[in-house]
Design an enzyme around this catalytic site. Structure first.
Site, short mmCIF file in Angstrom:
data_model
loop_
_atom_site.label_atom_id
_atom_site.label_comp_id
_atom_site.label_asym_id
_atom_site.label_seq_id
_atom_site.Cartn_x
_atom_site.Cartn_y
_atom_site.Cartn_z
N GLY A 17 0.83 -1.20 0.00
CA GLY A 17 0.00 0.00 0.00
C GLY A 17 0.87 1.25 0.00
N ARG A 27 13.43 10.87 -1.87
CA ARG A 27 14.25 12.06 -2.16
C ARG A 27 15.45 12.12 -1.21
NH1 ARG A 27 14.14 16.94 0.31
NH2 ARG A 27 14.73 18.82 -0.84
N ALA A 28 15.21 11.92 0.08
CA ALA A 28 16.31 11.98 1.06
C ALA A 28 17.31 10.85 0.83
CB ALA A 28 15.75 11.90 2.48
N ARG A 31 19.47 11.72 -2.29
CA ARG A 31 20.44 12.79 -2.06
C ARG A 31 21.52 12.38 -1.06
NH1 ARG A 31 16.78 18.16 -3.35
NH2 ARG A 31 16.58 17.57 -5.56
N CYS A 79 2.99 -8.24 -5.10
CA CYS A 79 3.56 -9.19 -6.05
C CYS A 79 3.68 -10.57 -5.40
CB CYS A 79 4.93 -8.69 -6.51
SG CYS A 79 5.85 -9.87 -7.50
N GLY A 108 4.70 -1.80 4.17
CA GLY A 108 4.04 -2.22 5.40
C GLY A 108 4.60 -3.55 5.89
N ASP A 133 -1.73 2.08 8.20
CA ASP A 133 -2.38 1.26 9.24
C ASP A 133 -1.72 1.44 10.61
OD1 ASP A 133 -2.67 -1.48 6.85
OD2 ASP A 133 -3.82 0.38 7.08
N LYS A 160 -19.85 15.96 9.65
CA LYS A 160 -20.54 16.45 10.86
C LYS A 160 -21.48 17.59 10.50
CE LYS A 160 -18.29 15.65 15.18
NZ LYS A 160 -17.69 16.26 16.35
N GLN A 257 -8.10 8.30 1.80
CA GLN A 257 -7.27 8.44 3.00
C GLN A 257 -5.78 8.34 2.69
OE1 GLN A 257 -9.31 5.80 6.27
NE2 GLN A 257 -10.15 5.24 4.27
P1 ADP Z 1 2.11 -4.14 2.82
O1 ADP Z 1 3.58 -4.10 2.65
O2 ADP Z 1 1.47 -2.79 2.55
O3 ADP Z 1 1.68 -4.75 4.12
P2 ADP Z 1 1.46 -6.61 1.40
O4 ADP Z 1 1.17 -7.35 2.64
O5 ADP Z 1 0.58 -6.79 0.23
O6 ADP Z 1 1.51 -5.04 1.64
O7 ADP Z 1 2.98 -6.99 0.97
C1 ADP Z 1 3.54 -6.36 -0.15
C2 ADP Z 1 4.43 -7.33 -0.92
O8 ADP Z 1 5.48 -7.79 -0.06
C3 ADP Z 1 3.73 -8.60 -1.35
O9 ADP Z 1 2.97 -8.40 -2.51
C4 ADP Z 1 4.92 -9.52 -1.59
O10 ADP Z 1 5.56 -9.23 -2.81
C5 ADP Z 1 5.86 -9.12 -0.45
N1 ADP Z 1 5.66 -10.02 0.69
C6 ADP Z 1 4.66 -10.01 1.57
N2 ADP Z 1 4.78 -11.02 2.48
C7 ADP Z 1 5.92 -11.69 2.11
C8 ADP Z 1 6.62 -12.84 2.61
N3 ADP Z 1 6.18 -13.49 3.70
N4 ADP Z 1 7.75 -13.26 1.99
C9 ADP Z 1 8.20 -12.60 0.89
N5 ADP Z 1 7.60 -11.50 0.36
C10 ADP Z 1 6.48 -11.06 0.96
O1 F6P Z 2 -2.30 -1.44 4.17
C1 F6P Z 2 -2.76 -0.23 3.73
C2 F6P Z 2 -4.17 -0.32 3.20
O2 F6P Z 2 -4.58 0.94 2.78
C3 F6P Z 2 -5.18 -0.90 4.19
O3 F6P Z 2 -5.62 0.05 5.14
C4 F6P Z 2 -6.28 -1.35 3.26
O4 F6P Z 2 -7.04 -2.40 3.84
C5 F6P Z 2 -5.50 -1.88 2.06
O5 F6P Z 2 -4.24 -1.25 2.10
C6 F6P Z 2 -6.17 -1.59 0.74
O6 F6P Z 2 -5.42 -2.24 -0.23
P1 F6P Z 2 -5.58 -1.91 -1.80
O7 F6P Z 2 -4.99 -0.57 -2.06
O8 F6P Z 2 -4.80 -3.01 -2.48
O9 F6P Z 2 -7.04 -1.94 -2.10
#
Ligand code: ADP
Ligand code: F6P
Length: 325
Positions: A17, A27-28, A31, A79, A108, A133, A160, A257
């Site tokens: 996300g 950027r930081a 640089r 991915c 995340g 989150d 509101k 958001q």
């Molecule tokens: P976020 O980083 O926002 O929590 P995701 O949970 O979708 O989003 O994770 C983003 C990407 O990180 C996944 O699409 C995948 O490529 C990689 N990833 C997630 N979990 C794992 C894992 N256990 N092992 C390797 N790569 C992972």
């Molecule tokens: O993890 C960030 C987030 O915005 C969550 O709050 C939400 O549930 C999810 O990603 C939405 O994912 P997507 O952008 O793939 O719909």
């Protein structure tokens, strides 16, 4: 000899996300790296870009004019192929072919899991917590949370106005995946009557009873903030209407958001985390996540970070309750 000193080229990617402040960190990082005469390459679309060798060599001009922009100019993606051993091998091969010797990874909890996987495969990485989150441990705030909260507050204040104009109750659904942080803090900051979050069991009948009592006292509008992981907004709205005859409406804030110009807090946090992540990587640190702790930038082993997830502090959950209804 410190292996970081030998690095001539590093990379940076944003995964999962997106959120506001990612551009400030990129950027930081760029640089800081160029300031130490180390080339830095952007990887487009997160781990997918590693599999597709979607690399973008960057110079100091590449990151001009992005600080104030939301989202990530390197784009992001989820991915699943990278979760496979074959995907990870292909990623390492492509990194080697491009001559990239270390990576800064923004994302995340899932993306940080991915970073730990690369670390375990012997590739130097430093992670940056970036998720609205705010469910990542070992940092007081993840990147993008402050801007998302400000977006939510702006929307709730607007709603509101119409709620009080029509004596209505609104159920406003906010993001957060399984975390109630956004709902809790935005309920406190907007003066909402209720925050419904995954971390606290809620009794809809009791909520309706309290709203009825308010209604009878003449307070004829109400805002209920619902974390997306805690319940179904329309079901809750229908129950309130059914129980007390309140006209109800539902608003799902959705991806609104996640966008928008980053707040000062996120611009500064992004800049500090981006700079420190590159410094640590070039100073030989690996397998760590930078974070904010009591105004200081700290580094924590990724293996500790992925062990748990962070929940809203109990006193914040309590405050949302006490200050609400
Ligand atoms: P976020 O980083 O926002 O929590 P995701 O949970 O979708 O989003 O994770 C983003 C990407 O990180 C996944 O699409 C995948 O490529 C990689 N990833 C997630 N979990 C794992 C894992 N256990 N092992 C390797 N790569 C992972
Ligand atoms: O993890 C960030 C987030 O915005 C969550 O709050 C939400 O549930 C999810 O990603 C939405 O994912 P997507 O952008 O793939 O719909």
């Amino acid at each position: 000899m410190n292996f970081g000193d030998t690095m001539k080229k590093i990379g940076i990617l944003t995964s999962g996300g997106d959120c506001s402040g990612m551009n400030a960190a990129i950027r930081a990082a760029v640089r800081t790296s160029l300031g130490r005469n180390v080339c830095i390459v952007g990887v487009r679309k997160g781990y997918l870009g590693l599999l597709k060798s979607d690399f973008l060599p960057m110079d100091t001009k590449s990151v001009s004019g992005i600080l104030q922009r939301g989202g990530t100019f390197l784009q992001s993606a989820r991915c699943d192929a990278f979760k496979t051993a074959a995907g990870q091998r292909l990623a390492l091969d492509n990194l080697a072919k491009e001559g990239i010797e270390g990576l800064v990874i923004l994302g995340g909890d899932g993306s940080l899991q991915g970073a730990l996987t690369l670390d375990r495969l012997g590739f130097p990485v430093i992670g940056i917590p970036a998720s609205i989150d705010n469910d990542i441990p070992f940092t007081d705030m993840a990147l993008g949370v402050d801007t998302a909260l400000n977006n939510i507050i702006y929307a709730v204040d607007c709603i509101k106005d119409t709620a009080s104009s029509h004596d209505r109750a609104f159920v406003i659904e906010v993001m957060g995946r399984n975390s109630g942080y956004l709902a809790t803090i935005s309920a406190i900051a907007s003066g909402a009557e209720y925050a419904i979050v995954p971390e606290v069991e809620f009794d809809l009948a009791e909520i309706c009873e309290q709203l009825r009592y308010r209604y009878q006292e003449g307070r004829s509008n109400a805002i209920i903030i619902l974390a997306e992981g805690a319940g179904h907004a329309q079901t809750i709205a229908d129950s309130i209407k059914h129980a007390i005859g309140f006209e109800t409406r539902v608003t799902v804030l959705g991806h609104y958001q996640r966008g928008g110009a980053p707040s000062v807090f996120d611009r500064l946090l992004g800049s500090r985390l981006g700079k420190r992540a590159v410094e640590l990587l070039l100073d030989g640190e690996r397998g760590k996540m930078v974070g904010l702790s009591c105004h200081e930038i700290v580094a924590t082993p990724l293996v500790e970070v992925v062990k748990g997830s962070k929940r809203p502090e109990d006193d914040m959950l309590r405050m949302a309750e006490v200050l609400g209804i």
